[in-house]
Design a protein around this motif. Structure first.
Motif, PDB file in Angstrom:
ATOM      1  N   SER B  44       4.885   4.361  -5.406  1.00 44.03           N
ATOM      2  CA  SER B  44       3.531   3.961  -4.977  1.00 44.03           C
ATOM      3  C   SER B  44       2.979   2.838  -5.845  1.00 44.03           C
ATOM      4  N   ALA B  45       3.444   2.815  -7.085  1.00 48.29           N
ATOM      5  CA  ALA B  45       2.938   1.810  -8.031  1.00 48.29           C
ATOM      6  C   ALA B  45       3.229   0.396  -7.544  1.00 48.29           C
ATOM      7  N   ASP B  46       4.247   0.250  -6.710  1.00 47.35           N
ATOM      8  CA  ASP B  46       4.630  -1.074  -6.225  1.00 47.35           C
ATOM      9  C   ASP B  46       3.917  -1.483  -4.939  1.00 47.35           C
ATOM     10  N   ILE B  47       3.164  -0.571  -4.353  1.00 50.55           N
ATOM     11  CA  ILE B  47       2.603  -0.810  -3.020  1.00 50.55           C
ATOM     12  C   ILE B  47       1.105  -1.082  -3.090  1.00 50.55           C
ATOM     13  N   PHE B  48       0.671  -2.134  -2.426  1.00 54.26           N
ATOM     14  CA  PHE B  48      -0.765  -2.400  -2.338  1.00 54.26           C
ATOM     15  C   PHE B  48      -1.292  -2.075  -0.939  1.00 54.26           C
ATOM     16  N   PHE B  49      -0.663  -2.648   0.075  1.00 55.31           N
ATOM     17  CA  PHE B  49      -1.099  -2.371   1.446  1.00 55.31           C
ATOM     18  C   PHE B  49      -0.004  -1.635   2.207  1.00 55.31           C
ATOM     19  N   PHE B  72       3.531  -3.616   1.628  1.00 55.79           N
ATOM     20  CA  PHE B  72       3.270  -4.887   0.958  1.00 55.79           C
ATOM     21  C   PHE B  72       3.116  -4.651  -0.534  1.00 55.79           C
ATOM     22  N   ILE B  74       2.180  -5.125  -4.685  1.00 56.42           N
ATOM     23  CA  ILE B  74       0.978  -5.420  -5.465  1.00 56.42           C
ATOM     24  C   ILE B  74       0.863  -6.929  -5.647  1.00 56.42           C
ATOM     25  N   ILE B  75      -0.349  -7.367  -5.799  1.00 53.28           N
ATOM     26  CA  ILE B  75      -0.615  -8.809  -5.809  1.00 53.28           C
ATOM     27  C   ILE B  75      -1.372  -9.172  -7.067  1.00 53.28           C
TER      28      ILE B  75
END
Lengths: 633, 78
Positions: B44-49, B72, B74-75
């Motif tokens: 989950s740490a890698d996911i933003f959307f 998508f 993280i940004i």
């Protein structure tokens, strides 16, 4: 002198054409280190409050730092500071490229210029020798032509040149400074300050090595980081897609700034993605001095009706959005052309795009007419009109003369309610990250000394989860628990106080945010190792964070004495409203009351008066800045 | 019992980090995005959307029919 430094600072008076070299003691360097902190030191010491930014009394300072030019990754940077012609506040912008390391090799830690020449000049610094050369023949020329002529004149292709183009000469308030045609001290209008001094360029050539305390250890750490750069998806992504990587997520989520921030939903967003960019206009990627990441883009277009010269690099995310979707434009070729023009003339692409987007909205609302625009149909999505306006702004022609003042002053002049179409903080136009989804970014927009800036601290997303990269790697700064990107409570405020301090430190040290945690793979331990091995100083993160805090407080004092108050720490109204259109329709407005509470808490955490936002005497004493107490009364 | 086919599409650096795209998982009953990520071993740490078809959702969203899930990364700034 300490390792990592040259021990020499050039002071130059362009009015008298006299110069002298200062040799500060080690304690000076140990206190201010370089970059923004060194620049602020001289601005506070030698500039009176309320100085006109375009007068000879403004200082223009070029300051690399202790790490600039070391062979470690992502350490090419230098700061340019002055009082900003756009904001009237502390003005500052960092640039990468090659010029900063060359200045160190030429034997200088900084150049402090004051005064103004009566005729155009350029500075030639050749291994410590300083010459002021005539530049009348260069005045009016674009950056590519100027660079070519200077290199021919000096008969040395290895000379590195920092310069301004016609926009700087014409005192466009958001004109910037470029080195090697592609690396920008981008925001705050420092190019206009340079133009006001009739200083066209600073050419530098240096052959002296930068002495490191433990060259072998620096080399070892460099190899370790470089190996991981090649292996890590985060840093590979920076090379493969560059900053354009954010376009697709923002477009698909519906938070890509579009039509002057009236919506986040841009139907043609696919045309602006990194993948489309790579397939259509990308020629290659390049890097800065000694950096393996190579995040920068170079584009080339050779069509019968439109050409883009690869000498000027290529648009990054902020440009794609400010001159693209913000103006309703989805044609990458036109955006690339606009980027080329901004780079030739030296204009900040964010402010340029936002000024044009503002004018487009005014035109659509009937506040500007074709009479005002010189016959241009200045509607959203008119890509030809956008290009014409870039030219007009650079040359202060017609409506361009008004927009060259920045959107804030332009709106004051136009009136008729146009003020509601500007989106700025401290008169600097908002960058292209929507803080409604990353509220920490919003805090930084409001608090940044030099106006809204998306590179004032790492973004919220790196700290959202217990396994987030920022949480795993930055525990040493006390960052132990995740915080949601849309959280605005005390944990978020505390987190961003730490992150702001950390990135202020990086700006003081000459380090690129793209090289180290949380944005990339270099660790805090490695950064510490590099600094100790460069200087020979036994230092710690405690000292570093004080250095970062020192520069933030110096900038705050500078702004306080210029008359800035807590009223200037704001967000544009658009962010207190829900998204309009697209998947985020009707959601995520920032609660204004909560945001203002967060600002107040931040003042307290910084050791500032929570009502006035002014640093307390105790805080200044703690940071060795007691000499600034009388400035704040 | 109707089987739900869930297709996961990774964007940006997620493609590189997780070395596959798309991946397909099958479920016989409604399942949360969180569970799907766990089983696909995506942090989950890698996911933003997260998008399910055209809608943005959170990890507690229940998937009840076959669909495409886009993730998508993280940004940061830049």
């Amino acid at each position: 002198m300490s390792y990592g430094y040259t021990g020499s600072i050039l002071h130059l008076d362009l009015s008298s054409k006299k110069y002298w070299i200062e040799h500060p003691p080690e304690t000076f360097y140990r206190t201010y280190w370089g970059g923004r902190a060194l620049g602020l030191y001289y601005m506070l010491k030698e500039m009176k409050p309320k100085t006109d930014p375009l007068s000879p009394d403004n200082l223009l300072i070029f300051a690399p730092s202790v790490l600039t030019g070391t062979p470690a990754p992502a350490m090419p940077r230098y700061t340019v500071c002055a009082k900003s012609s756009l904001t009237g506040a502390e003005g500052e912008a960092e640039a990468g490229g090659w010029w900063g390391p060359e200045l160190k090799k030429a034997g200088l830690d900084a150049i402090i210029t004051k005064g103004a020449s009566t005729t155009p000049v350029y500075l030639w610094i050749n291994d410590g020798k300083v010459e002021i050369k005539a530049a009348t023949h260069l005045w009016g020329k674009d950056t590519g032509t100027t660079q070519k002529i200077i290199k021919e004149e000096l008969a040395d292709d290895k000379v590195r040149i920092a310069q301004i183009g016609p926009a700087g000469e014409n005192l466009v308030r958001f004109a910037n400074i470029v080195n090697e045609l592609k690396h920008f001290n981008g925001r705050n209008g420092l190019g206009a300050v340079m133009g006001s001094k009739k200083l066209k360029a600073i050419a530098v050539r240096g052959t002296k090595p930068i002495e490191l305390y433990n060259k072998e250890r620096v080399s070892q750490v460099t190899k370790e980081i470089t190996k991981r750069v090649m292996e890590n998806p985060l840093s590979r992504d920076l090379r493969e897609l560059g900053t354009l990587a954010v376009v697709r997520p923002f477009y698909e989520a519906g938070c890509l700034p579009s039509y002057n921030w009236t919506t986040g939903y841009f139907k043609e967003g696919e045309n602006l993605t990194a993948e489309t960019y790579n397939k259509t206009i990308l020629k290659k990627t390049i890097g800065c001095y000694a950096c393996p990441i190579r995040c920068k883009r170079v584009v080339e277009i050779n069509e019968s009706d439109l050409q883009v010269d690869p000498s000027y690099g290529g648009p990054e995310y902020e440009t794609i959005t400010s001159l693209g979707s913000s103006c309703g434009i989805s044609d990458l070729k036109y955006i690339a052309k606009a980027n080329e023009l901004c780079n030739k003339y030296t204009m900040d692409t964010i402010s340029t795009g936002m000024a044009i987007a503002f004018a487009m909205q005014c035109f659509q609302e009937g506040l500007l007419t074709k009479e005002d625009t010189g016959g241009i149909e200045l509607t959203f999505s008119n890509k030809e009109a956008m290009l014409k306006m870039v030219e007009k702004i650079a040359h202060r022609d017609g409506l361009g003369d008004l927009l060259a003042e920045g959107s804030y002053l332009a709106a004051q002049k136009i009136g008729k309610g146009s003020e509601k179409f500007i989106h700025q903080v401290k008169k600097q136009e908002i960058p292209m990250h929507d803080p409604r989804l990353k509220i920490g970014v919003g805090l930084q927009y409001a608090l940044a000394d030099y106006g809204a800036d998306h590179m004032k601290a790492a973004h919220d997303t790196y700290f959202k989860d217990k396994d987030s990269y920022g949480i795993k790697e930055m525990k040493g700064l006390g960052i132990l628990e995740p915080v949601s990107p849309t959280d605005i409570g005390q944990n978020k405020v505390t987190l961003f106080k730490i992150l702001d301090t950390y990135w202020s430190l990086l700006d003081t040290l000459g380090v690129c945010d793209f090289g180290y945690v949380p944005r990339s793979v270099g660790t805090m331990e490695e950064l510490l190792e590099i600094i100790c091995s460069t200087t020979g100083w036994k230092t710690t993160w405690f000292e570093f964070m004080k250095v970062g805090e020192r520069s933030i407080n110096m900038a705050r004092v500078f702004n306080c004495r210029e008359g800035f108050t807590t009223k200037d720490d704001t967000l544009p109204e658009v962010f207190y409203q829900n998204f309009k259109g697209g998947p985020l329709e009707g959601k995520f407005a920032i609660n204004k009351e909560d945001f203002e509470k967060a600002l107040k808490l931040r003042y307290e955490l910084m050791g500032w008066n929570p009502d006035s936002g002014i640093p307390t005497s105790a805080k200044l004493i703690e940071l060795g800045l007691d000499w600034l107490i009388e400035e704040i009364g | 019992m109707k089987i739900m086919k869930i297709s996961i599409v990774l964007e940006g650096y997620l493609k590189d980090k997780y070395s596959f795209s798309p991946i397909e998982l099958n479920y016989s009953k409604a399942v949360t995005i969180h569970k799907i990520l766990e089983e696909a071993k995506i942090s989950s740490a890698d996911i933003f959307f997260i998008k399910v078809e055209d809608s943005l959702v959170k990890e507690d969203y229940f998937v009840r029919k076959s669909c495409k899930i886009k993730l998508f990364p993280i940004i940061g700034g830049g």
